[in-house]
Scaffold this motif. Structure first.
Motif, PDB file in Angstrom:
ATOM      1  N   GLY A  90      26.187  38.050  40.894  1.00 20.62           N
ATOM      2  CA  GLY A  90      26.895  36.783  40.985  1.00 20.62           C
ATOM      3  C   GLY A  90      28.108  36.770  40.082  1.00 20.62           C
ATOM      4  O   GLY A  90      28.408  37.764  39.403  1.00 20.62           O
ATOM      5  N   PRO A  91      28.844  35.663  40.054  1.00 22.35           N
ATOM      6  CA  PRO A  91      30.074  35.599  39.251  1.00 22.35           C
ATOM      7  C   PRO A  91      29.848  35.789  37.760  1.00 22.35           C
ATOM      8  O   PRO A  91      30.760  36.217  37.059  1.00 22.35           O
ATOM      9  N   VAL A  92      28.643  35.451  37.252  1.00 22.89           N
ATOM     10  CA  VAL A  92      28.347  35.603  35.829  1.00 22.89           C
ATOM     11  C   VAL A  92      27.055  36.391  35.673  1.00 22.89           C
ATOM     12  O   VAL A  92      26.046  36.068  36.300  1.00 22.89           O
ATOM     13  N   MET A  93      27.108  37.433  34.847  1.00 21.33           N
ATOM     14  CA  MET A  93      25.915  38.226  34.566  1.00 21.33           C
ATOM     15  C   MET A  93      25.792  38.408  33.051  1.00 21.33           C
ATOM     16  O   MET A  93      26.790  38.625  32.361  1.00 21.33           O
ATOM     17  N   ARG A  94      24.561  38.314  32.556  1.00 21.02           N
ATOM     18  CA  ARG A  94      24.287  38.575  31.138  1.00 21.02           C
ATOM     19  C   ARG A  94      23.432  39.830  31.043  1.00 21.02           C
ATOM     20  O   ARG A  94      22.389  39.933  31.672  1.00 21.02           O
ATOM     21  N   LEU A  95      23.905  40.778  30.241  1.00 23.10           N
ATOM     22  CA  LEU A  95      23.232  42.062  30.113  1.00 23.10           C
ATOM     23  C   LEU A  95      22.824  42.291  28.662  1.00 23.10           C
ATOM     24  O   LEU A  95      23.583  41.999  27.730  1.00 23.10           O
ATOM     25  N   ALA A  96      21.624  42.837  28.469  1.00 25.13           N
ATOM     26  CA  ALA A  96      21.124  43.152  27.134  1.00 25.13           C
ATOM     27  C   ALA A  96      21.734  44.458  26.641  1.00 25.13           C
ATOM     28  O   ALA A  96      22.011  45.369  27.422  1.00 25.13           O
ATOM     29  N   LEU A  97      21.932  44.526  25.342  1.00 30.86           N
ATOM     30  CA  LEU A  97      22.449  45.739  24.705  1.00 30.86           C
ATOM     31  C   LEU A  97      21.368  46.343  23.824  1.00 30.86           C
ATOM     32  O   LEU A  97      20.751  45.648  23.007  1.00 30.86           O
ATOM     33  N   GLN A 123      31.982  38.381  33.488  1.00 26.76           N
ATOM     34  CA  GLN A 123      32.454  37.483  34.544  1.00 26.76           C
ATOM     35  C   GLN A 123      33.101  38.299  35.649  1.00 26.76           C
ATOM     36  O   GLN A 123      33.978  39.131  35.386  1.00 26.76           O
ATOM     37  N   PHE A 124      32.653  38.038  36.886  1.00 26.97           N
ATOM     38  CA  PHE A 124      33.121  38.782  38.047  1.00 26.97           C
ATOM     39  C   PHE A 124      33.782  37.846  39.049  1.00 26.97           C
ATOM     40  O   PHE A 124      33.606  36.624  39.017  1.00 26.97           O
ATOM     41  N   GLU A 125      34.544  38.462  39.945  1.00 27.73           N
ATOM     42  CA  GLU A 125      35.155  37.724  41.051  1.00 27.73           C
ATOM     43  C   GLU A 125      35.181  38.628  42.274  1.00 27.73           C
ATOM     44  O   GLU A 125      35.313  39.858  42.148  1.00 27.73           O
ATOM     45  N   ARG A 126      35.060  38.022  43.423  1.00 24.56           N
ATOM     46  CA  ARG A 126      35.077  38.799  44.661  1.00 24.56           C
ATOM     47  C   ARG A 126      36.408  39.537  44.817  1.00 24.56           C
ATOM     48  O   ARG A 126      37.478  39.006  44.524  1.00 24.56           O
ATOM     49  N   LEU A 127      36.331  40.792  45.270  1.00 24.70           N
ATOM     50  CA  LEU A 127      37.526  41.582  45.509  1.00 24.70           C
ATOM     51  C   LEU A 127      38.291  41.029  46.700  1.00 24.70           C
ATOM     52  O   LEU A 127      37.710  40.714  47.738  1.00 24.70           O
ATOM     53  N   ALA A 128      39.618  40.898  46.545  1.00 20.61           N
ATOM     54  CA  ALA A 128      40.484  40.428  47.631  1.00 20.61           C
ATOM     55  C   ALA A 128      41.706  41.341  47.695  1.00 20.61           C
ATOM     56  O   ALA A 128      42.039  42.025  46.727  1.00 20.61           O
ATOM     57  N   GLU A 129      42.359  41.355  48.829  1.00 23.38           N
ATOM     58  CA  GLU A 129      43.587  42.133  48.969  1.00 23.38           C
ATOM     59  C   GLU A 129      44.506  41.474  49.978  1.00 23.38           C
ATOM     60  O   GLU A 129      44.057  40.761  50.871  1.00 23.38           O
TER      61      GLU A 129
END
Length: 308
Positions: A90-97, A123-129
């Motif tokens: 999804g647009p936001v991901m939390r990852l452990a270190l 924070q992610f966003e869908r790829l567009a072109e």
């Protein structure tokens, strides 16, 4: 006690002994085990091609334990934390270190014990072109007696930009890197890199450069004698004097040749029959586009009623 004599007596041996004691102290100090916090670069490898990483920390802090000399060597080794994201949820991901994710020279004899912070937010966003036009940002100065013809030729004249939708939406065109070309006497071709607007981080351009051609031609002046054609409502009831004029054509050589090939007369507009002789301007219609001008000599002719 004579201290000066005591210091000077056998001083080379005393200096060597002092140096040996200093080396032993250094070895003891460097062998002492301590903890050291080291700035650690964060490397995110996004393997999900449908998403683009927008925001992520650049670095974290890792606590290492080990001998002083090994910790000093570690600082220059540039440790890093590598995280592979195979699928974006999804647009936001939390990852452990975890300390096990830290990459460093394991032969140094130090151990990563803690990573701070213990988790990070991505924070992610869908790829567009989309396709946008290319603008050639070239400063061109022709040599004396020459002219640069515009627009400059760009191949390809549009490129594909890829990135997060919010990043590419404001981009309506892409410009080339600014290049200055002076004293031009012939056409020039340059492969010029493209540059994104400020703030377009993470946006890719395909292709990253374009071929720009700068057309250059010599400036010429040509003269030709052309008949005068009367147009307008009173065209058949008047006559002009003289009935032909010289036309001077100036501009780029190729454009001048096209202009001379495409015109065979000049015109005078007469909508009403004059009561007596009067002057009327001569119009020279340009048909070859830019980079050329034309003027008649004389610029006016006398218009009389037919039969007068």
């Amino acid at each position: 006690m004579n201290w000066e004599h005591a210091i000077r007596h056998h001083w080379p041996y005393k200096l060597v002994a002092f140096f040996i004691v200093f080396l032993l102290w250094l070895d003891l100090a460097s062998s002492e085990r301590q903890s050291q916090e080291v700035v650690t670069r964060l490397v995110i490898d996004v393997q999900d091609s449908a998403w683009v990483l927008l925001e992520a920390p650049d670095a974290v802090a890792t606590t290492f334990q080990g001998r002083n000399r090994d910790l000093l060597a570690l600082i220059g080794d540039d440790p890093e934390v590598r995280i592979g994201v195979r699928e974006v949820s999804g647009p936001v991901m939390r990852l452990a270190l975890e300390p096990e994710q830290v990459v460093y020279d394991r032969d140094l004899g130090v151990r990563a014990t803690l990573v701070v912070p213990t988790s990070i937010e991505l924070q992610f966003e869908r790829l567009a072109e989309r396709r946008v036009p290319v603008v050639a940002d070239l400063v061109t100065v022709p040599a004396m007696g020459f002219t640069v013809m515009r627009p400059l030729l760009v191949e390809p004249d549009s490129v594909t930009i890829r990135g997060g939708s919010s990043r590419i939406e404001p981009i309506h065109q892409v410009a080339t890197r600014r290049v200055s070309l002076e004293d031009l006497q012939h056409a020039v071709m340059r492969d010029v890199p493209l540059e994104l607007p400020t703030g377009a981080r993470g946006v890719e351009i395909d292709p990253p450069s374009v071929l720009v051609t700068v057309p250059v031609d010599s400036l010429v002046v040509r003269q030709v004698r052309l008949p005068i054609q009367v147009s307008g409502a009173a065209a058949g009831r008047v006559r002009v004097q003289p009935d032909s004029v010289d036309v001077v054509v100036r501009g780029a050589a190729a454009a001048v040749r096209r202009q001379l090939d495409s015109i065979s007369w000049v015109s005078v507009q007469v909508d009403e029959v004059p009561s007596g002789p009067q002057l009327a301007p001569i119009a020279v219609e340009l048909t070859s586009g830019g980079f050329v001008s034309a003027s008649a000599r004389p610029e006016q002719v006398t218009v009389r009623p037919e039969g007068s």
